[in-house]
Design an enzyme around this catalytic site. Structure first.
Site, PDB file in Angstrom:
ATOM      1  N   TYR A 161      20.811  86.713 -63.547  1.00  0.00           N
ATOM      2  CA  TYR A 161      19.410  87.038 -63.806  1.00  0.00           C
ATOM      3  C   TYR A 161      18.531  86.441 -62.721  1.00  0.00           C
ATOM      4  O   TYR A 161      18.864  85.419 -62.110  1.00  0.00           O
ATOM      5  CB  TYR A 161      18.960  86.563 -65.191  1.00  0.00           C
ATOM      6  CG  TYR A 161      18.807  85.066 -65.347  1.00  0.00           C
ATOM      7  CD1 TYR A 161      17.563  84.450 -65.197  1.00  0.00           C
ATOM      8  CD2 TYR A 161      19.895  84.263 -65.683  1.00  0.00           C
ATOM      9  CE1 TYR A 161      17.414  83.083 -65.373  1.00  0.00           C
ATOM     10  CE2 TYR A 161      19.758  82.908 -65.861  1.00  0.00           C
ATOM     11  CZ  TYR A 161      18.518  82.315 -65.696  1.00  0.00           C
ATOM     12  OH  TYR A 161      18.382  80.965 -65.858  1.00  0.00           O
ATOM     13  N   TRP A 205      14.507  77.194 -71.094  1.00  0.00           N
ATOM     14  CA  TRP A 205      15.860  77.692 -71.291  1.00  0.00           C
ATOM     15  C   TRP A 205      16.701  77.483 -70.034  1.00  0.00           C
ATOM     16  O   TRP A 205      17.867  77.088 -70.115  1.00  0.00           O
ATOM     17  CB  TRP A 205      15.801  79.180 -71.649  1.00  0.00           C
ATOM     18  CG  TRP A 205      17.100  79.770 -72.106  1.00  0.00           C
ATOM     19  CD1 TRP A 205      17.583  79.822 -73.375  1.00  0.00           C
ATOM     20  CD2 TRP A 205      18.077  80.436 -71.288  1.00  0.00           C
ATOM     21  NE1 TRP A 205      18.798  80.460 -73.418  1.00  0.00           N
ATOM     22  CE2 TRP A 205      19.123  80.848 -72.144  1.00  0.00           C
ATOM     23  CE3 TRP A 205      18.177  80.717 -69.937  1.00  0.00           C
ATOM     24  CZ2 TRP A 205      20.251  81.525 -71.674  1.00  0.00           C
ATOM     25  CZ3 TRP A 205      19.296  81.389 -69.455  1.00  0.00           C
ATOM     26  CH2 TRP A 205      20.312  81.782 -70.315  1.00  0.00           C
ATOM     27  N   ASP A 206      16.127  77.732 -68.855  1.00  0.00           N
ATOM     28  CA  ASP A 206      16.860  77.575 -67.591  1.00  0.00           C
ATOM     29  C   ASP A 206      17.366  76.145 -67.426  1.00  0.00           C
ATOM     30  O   ASP A 206      18.537  75.909 -67.105  1.00  0.00           O
ATOM     31  CB  ASP A 206      15.959  77.916 -66.399  1.00  0.00           C
ATOM     32  CG  ASP A 206      15.448  79.337 -66.438  1.00  0.00           C
ATOM     33  OD1 ASP A 206      14.700  79.673 -67.380  1.00  0.00           O
ATOM     34  OD2 ASP A 206      15.779  80.108 -65.519  1.00  0.00           O
ATOM     35  N   THR A 207      16.462  75.186 -67.631  1.00  0.00           N
ATOM     36  CA  THR A 207      16.827  73.785 -67.464  1.00  0.00           C
ATOM     37  C   THR A 207      17.857  73.353 -68.492  1.00  0.00           C
ATOM     38  O   THR A 207      18.848  72.686 -68.159  1.00  0.00           O
ATOM     39  CB  THR A 207      15.575  72.894 -67.575  1.00  0.00           C
ATOM     40  OG1 THR A 207      14.660  73.223 -66.525  1.00  0.00           O
ATOM     41  CG2 THR A 207      15.938  71.425 -67.478  1.00  0.00           C
TER      42      THR A 207
END
Length: 612
Positions: A101, A193-195
């Site tokens: 993504y 969310w990424d972290t």
């Protein structure tokens, strides 16, 4: 959503998270397809537009693109899921074993896409992420983006012990196995969310590869105050607690820490009190008045059960007074035995195990009860305190307080009293707002939060606040129920105050008006507010310190007498609570230790039922 079964041969699935991207989404999809086609065989990849409840033309464009090209899929959501929620939904529907993504603005140079894909596809890494802060990268970042980003990544490395330099770069890939292993543990559904994905991947022992990328900002940043300050910062602390602190807090550690804090709190009192004088005061107490105090306090327990019955009735459940009084006894006994207010969860367990009341209802009813308790305590102490501040009489309180208790700085005391009065006023206004909101069709909480920010994280913040006030609104919407529960709370805490006054009278203290005001409106209220902090079982030590400070500072009562009264008052209340808890446990056949052990499961079931 199920993975598509008619996409045999698809190895790489690229997800484009899209919210109101009508101006860029078509060009982004075309660029993505051409870039993938340059290094992957035909039919080996797909592009999924994870459209997240858009209110512009993005859904129509995504539908048109998907109809025209079988390599494109539109994953639609009617509701806003948040960035992380949209990604998880699309990944679950994707067909490939390599999941990719990146941001639809294509801020990261697409020349890096092959490296990103192959890092995971080749098996070199389980998770790969681009980095704007590694040596060798080119990232033209203005100060308004660069400074917050560096501070944020520094905090992540400090608290979460991640060696990565850039956790939020929107250019990542992971294997299907890594996604299946991690996504159930990743709690955030928005920008964090990424972290969280990267941190949990490292904690799980997965291989995480970070490589430098060329990056150029496109358009205006979507960063805002609500999301960054209240969202990302709180999420760093939440994840730090979950992965670094919580696993180390066993029951033995909790009980030991609680006991240590209790001993420390009581030991600090000896700095300005003579322990022998306190013991002498305790020996001279009138036991008849102490016994009467215990009887008065016992009267408050059926009222607690009655209030809890009214709360549950508003939430759709009707139970007998005796059972509910016993459940309250058991939960409060748990709070005396275990730190961190573990007894609160016990009540939800008892309601579920003995009456089949779902955990969400059990926890919601507890939230309502706590709000009324805190409001009532604040009203008892705060009403007089606000009066002192408004009439300019705080100097008199400060002078007597600083003169009666050594070490109290008048300036600090003035600030503390003013702040406390502000908190009391804010609490009353907050409940008034909740009541008003419950009687209107419009949602005041969401309107207030989204007035500051329209970002998806603002929706998240609004949702958290709504779930908190919603429990109170369920009661506030019924004027009669709100009145009954409020009146019950006042009587319950009035009996608590009367108990303390009778105990103080047992020390042959003249109950003058200043003494009654000091004990009734300040000492008991502030002492119980101190107990709200889950630092020691039953708030032992905290209650005594607050009670002694105010009684000795505002009345002619000596510190030794005030402390003796505080200890005896707390002891009487705790003995009544434990006695009632033991009888209730025998009557309801409930083991306190087993109930505390089940509290974790209760929390998990509560979360699961809430999600469902």
């Amino acid at each position: 959503m199920d993975r598509s079964g008619d996409r045999v041969g698809v190895e790489v699935s690229v997800v484009l998270p899209a919210y109101n991207e009508e101006r860029t989404i078509e060009a982004t999809v075309e660029t993505t397809l051409s870039t993938l086609g340059a290094f992957l065989p035909a039919g080996a990849f797909e592009v999924l537009v994870a459209e997240d409840g858009c209110d512009d033309r993005t859904p129509d464009i995504a539908d048109r693109l998907a109809d025209a090209d079988p390599r494109i899929r539109h994953v639609h959501s009617d509701d806003r899921l948040g960035r992380g929620g949209a990604l998880e939904r699309a990944f679950s529907a994707a067909a490939g074993d390599t999941l990719v993504y990146f941001d639809t603005d294509l801020a990261t140079d697409m020349s890096h896409l092959e490296e990103l894909v192959e890092r995971v596809r080749s098996g070199e890494a389980d998770v790969a992420t681009g980095s704007r802060w590694m040596p060798g990268q080119i990232a033209d970042r203005p100060a308004k983006r660069g400074v917050p980003s560096r501070v944020y990544n520094g905090l992540v490395r400090l608290f979460l012990r991640s060696p990565l330099r850039d956790h939020q770069c929107g250019f990542k890939a992971l294997s299907r196995d890594a996604f299946e292993r991690l996504h159930g543990d990743v709690e955030d559904e928005h920008w964090f969310w990424d972290t969280e994905l990267l941190v949990r991947a490292q904690r799980a022992g997965l291989e995480v590869a970070e490589f430098p990328v060329e990056w150029e900002p496109k358009g205006d940043t979507k960063v805002d105050l609500v999301r960054d300050v209240f969202g990302m910062g709180s999420q760093i602390l939440r994840l730090w607690w979950q992965v670094s602190v919580s696993p180390r807090i066993t029951r033995r550690v909790s009980v030991g820490a609680g006991a240590l804090l209790t001993v420390l709190a009581l030991a600090l009192m000896t700095l300005y009190l003579d322990p022998q004088a306190v013991l002498t005061e305790l020996e001279g107490a009138d036991l008849r008045l102490v016994g009467l105090a215990g009887a008065v306090y016992l009267l408050s327990w059926p009222l607690r059960g009655s209030r809890y019955r009214d709360i549950l009735a508003e939430l759709g459940y009707r139970e007998r007074l005796g059972f509910l009084t016993g459940a309250v006894f058991i939960s409060q006994t748990g709070n005396l035995v275990f730190p961190a207010r573990a007894g609160d969860g016990v009540r939800a367990y008892v309601m579920k195990a003995r009456r089949g009341i779902p955990y969400p209802t059990g926890f919601a009813s507890l939230a309502v009860e706590r709000v009324f308790d805190l409001l009532t305590i604040t009203v008892l102490g705060g009403t007089v305190l606000v009066g002192y501040v408004l009439t300019g009489s705080t100097d008199a309180v400060i002078s007597t307080l600083s003169g009666g208790v050594p070490g109290v700085d008048p300036r600090s005391a003035r600030v503390a009293l003013t702040v406390a009065a502000g908190v009391a006023t804010a609490a009353v206004l907050a409940v008034a707002a909740i009541v008003v909101s419950a009687r209107r069709e419009g949602n005041l909480i969401r309107r207030l939060v989204t007035g500051v920010s329209s970002d998806s994280y603002a929706d998240y913040v609004a949702g958290v606040l709504e779930s908190f006030v919603g429990d109170v609104q369920a009661v506030a919407a019924d004027r009669a129920a709100f009145g009954r529960i409020g009146a019950s709370s006042l009587v319950i805490w009035a009996l608590d105050v009367v108990t303390a006054i009778l105990v103080l009278a047992a020390f042959d203290v003249a109950l003058t008006t200043p003494t009654l005001v000091a004990v009734g409106f300040f000492a008991v209220s502030v002492g119980n507010l101190a107990k709200v902090l889950p630092l020691s079982p039953g708030g032992i030590g905290l209650y005594e310190a607050a009670f002694t400070l105010l009684v000795a500072g505002l009345t002619p009562v000596t510190g030794a007498t005030a402390f003796g009264a505080a200890v005896l008052d707390h002891a009487v209340k705790n003995l009544v609570t434990v006695a009632g808890g033991v009888v209730s446990m025998l009557a309801l056949n409930v083991s306190l230790t087993a109930a505390v052990d089940e509290t974790g499961a209760a929390d998990a079931d509560h979360d699961a039922e809430t999600v469902d």
